[in-house]
Design a protein around this motif. Structure first.
Motif, PDB file in Angstrom:
ATOM      1  N   LEU A  57      52.433  34.227 -79.003  1.00  0.00           N
ATOM      2  CA  LEU A  57      53.631  34.979 -79.384  1.00  0.00           C
ATOM      3  C   LEU A  57      55.181  34.459 -79.062  1.00  0.00           C
ATOM      4  O   LEU A  57      56.141  34.660 -79.897  1.00  0.00           O
ATOM      5  CB  LEU A  57      53.352  36.587 -78.992  1.00  0.00           C
ATOM      6  N   GLU A  58      55.154  34.499 -77.594  1.00  0.00           N
ATOM      7  CA  GLU A  58      56.183  33.924 -76.973  1.00  0.00           C
ATOM      8  C   GLU A  58      56.929  32.551 -77.775  1.00  0.00           C
ATOM      9  O   GLU A  58      58.129  32.600 -77.916  1.00  0.00           O
ATOM     10  CB  GLU A  58      56.253  33.657 -75.592  1.00  0.00           C
ATOM     11  N   GLU A  59      56.058  31.718 -77.872  1.00  0.00           N
ATOM     12  CA  GLU A  59      56.439  30.203 -78.582  1.00  0.00           C
ATOM     13  C   GLU A  59      56.961  30.721 -80.016  1.00  0.00           C
ATOM     14  O   GLU A  59      57.755  29.832 -80.570  1.00  0.00           O
ATOM     15  CB  GLU A  59      54.958  29.646 -78.677  1.00  0.00           C
ATOM     16  N   ARG A  60      56.717  31.717 -80.558  1.00  0.00           N
ATOM     17  CA  ARG A  60      57.046  32.123 -81.737  1.00  0.00           C
ATOM     18  C   ARG A  60      58.295  33.169 -82.001  1.00  0.00           C
ATOM     19  O   ARG A  60      58.597  33.627 -82.831  1.00  0.00           O
ATOM     20  CB  ARG A  60      55.918  32.459 -82.660  1.00  0.00           C
ATOM     21  N   GLY A  61      58.674  33.405 -80.591  1.00  0.00           N
ATOM     22  CA  GLY A  61      59.998  34.428 -80.725  1.00  0.00           C
ATOM     23  C   GLY A  61      59.465  35.786 -80.815  1.00  0.00           C
ATOM     24  O   GLY A  61      60.429  36.665 -81.347  1.00  0.00           O
ATOM     25  N   ILE A  62      58.078  36.285 -80.900  1.00  0.00           N
ATOM     26  CA  ILE A  62      57.870  37.424 -81.199  1.00  0.00           C
ATOM     27  C   ILE A  62      57.673  38.273 -79.834  1.00  0.00           C
ATOM     28  O   ILE A  62      57.015  37.688 -79.108  1.00  0.00           O
ATOM     29  CB  ILE A  62      56.555  37.333 -81.820  1.00  0.00           C
ATOM     30  N   GLY A  63      58.174  39.430 -79.797  1.00  0.00           N
ATOM     31  CA  GLY A  63      58.258  40.333 -78.623  1.00  0.00           C
ATOM     32  C   GLY A  63      59.316  41.199 -78.576  1.00  0.00           C
ATOM     33  O   GLY A  63      60.083  41.333 -79.209  1.00  0.00           O
ATOM     34  N   PHE A  64      59.172  42.134 -77.515  1.00  0.00           N
ATOM     35  CA  PHE A  64      60.232  43.073 -77.250  1.00  0.00           C
ATOM     36  C   PHE A  64      61.563  42.156 -76.672  1.00  0.00           C
ATOM     37  O   PHE A  64      61.783  41.481 -75.881  1.00  0.00           O
ATOM     38  CB  PHE A  64      59.602  44.032 -76.088  1.00  0.00           C
ATOM     39  N   PRO A  65      62.547  42.480 -77.364  1.00  0.00           N
ATOM     40  CA  PRO A  65      63.911  41.641 -77.271  1.00  0.00           C
ATOM     41  C   PRO A  65      64.639  42.064 -75.931  1.00  0.00           C
ATOM     42  O   PRO A  65      64.661  43.098 -75.456  1.00  0.00           O
ATOM     43  CB  PRO A  65      64.757  42.158 -78.369  1.00  0.00           C
ATOM     44  N   THR A  66      64.744  41.068 -74.941  1.00  0.00           N
ATOM     45  CA  THR A  66      65.604  41.356 -73.757  1.00  0.00           C
ATOM     46  C   THR A  66      66.669  40.454 -73.738  1.00  0.00           C
ATOM     47  O   THR A  66      66.722  39.423 -74.619  1.00  0.00           O
ATOM     48  CB  THR A  66      64.856  41.327 -72.694  1.00  0.00           C
ATOM     49  N   ALA A  67      67.552  40.604 -72.669  1.00  0.00           N
ATOM     50  CA  ALA A  67      68.731  39.656 -72.670  1.00  0.00           C
ATOM     51  C   ALA A  67      68.220  38.327 -72.147  1.00  0.00           C
ATOM     52  O   ALA A  67      69.019  37.167 -72.073  1.00  0.00           O
ATOM     53  CB  ALA A  67      69.658  40.087 -71.480  1.00  0.00           C
ATOM     54  N   LEU A  68      67.096  38.300 -71.556  1.00  0.00           N
ATOM     55  CA  LEU A  68      66.439  37.019 -70.951  1.00  0.00           C
ATOM     56  C   LEU A  68      65.311  36.401 -72.174  1.00  0.00           C
ATOM     57  O   LEU A  68      64.629  35.501 -71.681  1.00  0.00           O
ATOM     58  CB  LEU A  68      65.957  37.158 -69.620  1.00  0.00           C
ATOM     59  N   GLY A  69      65.105  36.950 -73.071  1.00  0.00           N
ATOM     60  CA  GLY A  69      64.245  36.332 -74.239  1.00  0.00           C
ATOM     61  C   GLY A  69      63.271  37.514 -74.448  1.00  0.00           C
ATOM     62  O   GLY A  69      63.179  38.547 -73.914  1.00  0.00           O
ATOM     63  N   VAL A  70      62.247  37.243 -75.270  1.00  0.00           N
ATOM     64  CA  VAL A  70      61.361  38.254 -75.897  1.00  0.00           C
ATOM     65  C   VAL A  70      60.574  38.367 -74.717  1.00  0.00           C
ATOM     66  O   VAL A  70      59.870  37.595 -74.108  1.00  0.00           O
ATOM     67  CB  VAL A  70      60.803  37.905 -77.132  1.00  0.00           C
ATOM     68  N   VAL A  71      59.558  39.632 -74.821  1.00  0.00           N
ATOM     69  CA  VAL A  71      58.683  39.795 -74.092  1.00  0.00           C
ATOM     70  C   VAL A  71      57.374  40.166 -74.996  1.00  0.00           C
ATOM     71  O   VAL A  71      57.510  41.427 -75.185  1.00  0.00           O
ATOM     72  CB  VAL A  71      58.719  40.809 -72.635  1.00  0.00           C
ATOM     73  N   PRO A  72      56.441  39.551 -75.018  1.00  0.00           N
ATOM     74  CA  PRO A  72      55.460  40.052 -76.145  1.00  0.00           C
ATOM     75  C   PRO A  72      54.516  41.199 -75.610  1.00  0.00           C
ATOM     76  O   PRO A  72      54.195  41.158 -74.318  1.00  0.00           O
ATOM     77  CB  PRO A  72      54.295  38.808 -76.282  1.00  0.00           C
ATOM     78  N   ILE A  73      54.524  42.169 -76.250  1.00  0.00           N
ATOM     79  CA  ILE A  73      53.613  43.447 -75.852  1.00  0.00           C
ATOM     80  C   ILE A  73      52.155  43.302 -76.420  1.00  0.00           C
ATOM     81  O   ILE A  73      52.170  43.585 -77.714  1.00  0.00           O
ATOM     82  CB  ILE A  73      54.354  44.875 -76.174  1.00  0.00           C
ATOM     83  N   VAL A  74      51.183  42.961 -75.588  1.00  0.00           N
ATOM     84  CA  VAL A  74      50.035  42.761 -75.973  1.00  0.00           C
ATOM     85  C   VAL A  74      48.957  43.700 -75.075  1.00  0.00           C
ATOM     86  O   VAL A  74      48.972  43.662 -73.798  1.00  0.00           O
ATOM     87  CB  VAL A  74      49.568  41.204 -75.524  1.00  0.00           C
ATOM     88  N   CYS A  75      48.356  44.727 -76.062  1.00  0.00           N
ATOM     89  CA  CYS A  75      47.433  45.556 -75.285  1.00  0.00           C
ATOM     90  C   CYS A  75      46.056  44.739 -75.428  1.00  0.00           C
ATOM     91  O   CYS A  75      45.781  44.288 -76.220  1.00  0.00           O
ATOM     92  CB  CYS A  75      47.292  46.695 -75.965  1.00  0.00           C
ATOM     93  N   ALA A  76      45.201  45.160 -74.230  1.00  0.00           N
ATOM     94  CA  ALA A  76      43.770  44.591 -74.442  1.00  0.00           C
ATOM     95  C   ALA A  76      42.732  45.581 -73.658  1.00  0.00           C
ATOM     96  O   ALA A  76      43.147  46.072 -72.834  1.00  0.00           O
ATOM     97  CB  ALA A  76      43.814  43.223 -73.700  1.00  0.00           C
ATOM     98  N   SER A  77      41.628  45.457 -74.361  1.00  0.00           N
ATOM     99  CA  SER A  77      40.440  46.291 -73.756  1.00  0.00           C
ATOM    100  C   SER A  77      39.083  45.281 -73.724  1.00  0.00           C
ATOM    101  O   SER A  77      38.832  44.714 -74.838  1.00  0.00           O
ATOM    102  CB  SER A  77      40.239  47.451 -74.484  1.00  0.00           C
ATOM    103  N   CYS A  78      38.572  45.188 -72.741  1.00  0.00           N
ATOM    104  CA  CYS A  78      37.353  44.342 -72.602  1.00  0.00           C
ATOM    105  C   CYS A  78      35.730  45.250 -72.318  1.00  0.00           C
ATOM    106  O   CYS A  78      35.941  46.223 -71.614  1.00  0.00           O
ATOM    107  CB  CYS A  78      37.400  43.448 -71.344  1.00  0.00           C
ATOM    108  N   LEU A  79      34.716  44.923 -72.961  1.00  0.00           N
ATOM    109  CA  LEU A  79      33.509  45.423 -72.686  1.00  0.00           C
ATOM    110  C   LEU A  79      32.680  44.757 -71.747  1.00  0.00           C
ATOM    111  O   LEU A  79      33.106  43.338 -71.443  1.00  0.00           O
ATOM    112  CB  LEU A  79      32.705  45.417 -73.857  1.00  0.00           C
ATOM    113  N   PHE A  80      31.683  45.252 -71.002  1.00  0.00           N
ATOM    114  CA  PHE A  80      31.027  44.854 -69.876  1.00  0.00           C
ATOM    115  C   PHE A  80      29.974  43.974 -70.529  1.00  0.00           C
ATOM    116  O   PHE A  80      28.909  44.734 -71.014  1.00  0.00           O
ATOM    117  CB  PHE A  80      30.446  45.701 -68.842  1.00  0.00           C
ATOM    118  N   ASP A  81      29.822  42.602 -70.496  1.00  0.00           N
ATOM    119  CA  ASP A  81      28.795  41.952 -71.072  1.00  0.00           C
ATOM    120  C   ASP A  81      28.155  40.959 -70.349  1.00  0.00           C
ATOM    121  O   ASP A  81      27.801  39.710 -70.684  1.00  0.00           O
ATOM    122  CB  ASP A  81      29.229  41.590 -72.253  1.00  0.00           C
TER     123      ASP A  81
END
Length: 216
Positions: A57-81
């Motif tokens: 996402l950062e490479e494509r300029g997608i994320g929360f805009p800040t004065a220092l560039g975008v910060v992509p907001i990515v939520c994740a959840s993992c199962l136990f396998d």
């Protein structure tokens, strides 16, 4: 992947959730928009896959805009396998990046977060069966609602329409054992830490974060 962001809520059950940015989805947190949600295997190790999504996402300029560039907001959840095959094989950042490149190629079954998913672990893993990643969606007029679930339960999986047992705790003769009866037994193997079903509900309806947490 959201386009470019979507309001998101969260509900967590159980005592050992492997998650990333979960606190951000609390209605009290300031940020409403999420750029991507990752479902993965690998327990807490699998959270590394979200780092690859952030890089994509950062490479494509997608994320929360800040004065220092975008910060992509990515939520994740993992199962136990980790009990499937070998615990040293788990999703990493490179696989997360590849998943973004493969977006739009969704498949059900033993793919993605469903690769190592299993069910019927109430009598120990030797009695378990493979499960996987499933999806279902409905449309009522313009309203669309869908769900993607990586099913990794302790007990059995049933057909919601017929009540038929599709998979679960496998007996020595390959029949499926009643999971509720097994869990009620005193000698049941303590595998509740592997009871980690995760999923995402998707809708085109307009809700705020508080409402979405209630829906979740």
């Amino acid at each position: 992947l959201a386009d470019p962001a979507a309001c998101t809520g969260l509900d967590v059950r159980g005592g050992a959730p492997a998650s990333r940015e979960a606190a951000l989805l609390n209605p009290l947190a300031a940020n409403d928009a999420v750029n991507a949600v990752v479902l993965s295997g690998g327990s807490a190790f699998g959270l590394d896959s979200a780092s690859g999504v952030v890089r994509y996402l950062e490479e494509r300029g997608i994320g929360f805009p800040t004065a220092l560039g975008v910060v992509p907001i990515v939520c994740a959840s993992c199962l136990f396998d980790l009990g499937v095959k070998t615990p040293s094989i788990r999703p990493d950042s490179a696989l997360g990046y590849q998943a973004c490149e493969n977006a739009g190629n969704f498949r059900q079954g033993n793919y993605g977060a469903g690769t190592g998913a299993s069910c019927g672990k109430g009598l120990g893993f030797k009695h378990a069966m493979k499960s996987g990643l499933g999806a279902y969606a409905l449309a009522v007029g313009a309203l669309k609602v869908g769900a993607i679930v990586a099913a990794n339960p302790l007990g059995n999986i049933y057909d919601p329409d017929t009540g038929e047992v599709l998979a679960g705790i496998r007996a020595e003769d390959d029949s499926i054992v009643d999971s509720e009866a097994v869990i009620a037994r005193k000698d049941v193997v303590n595998t509740f830490r592997g009871n980690t079903t995760i999923g995402v509900i998707l809708t085109n309806a307009k809700f705020n974060k508080t409402q979405l947490c209630k829906i979740a």
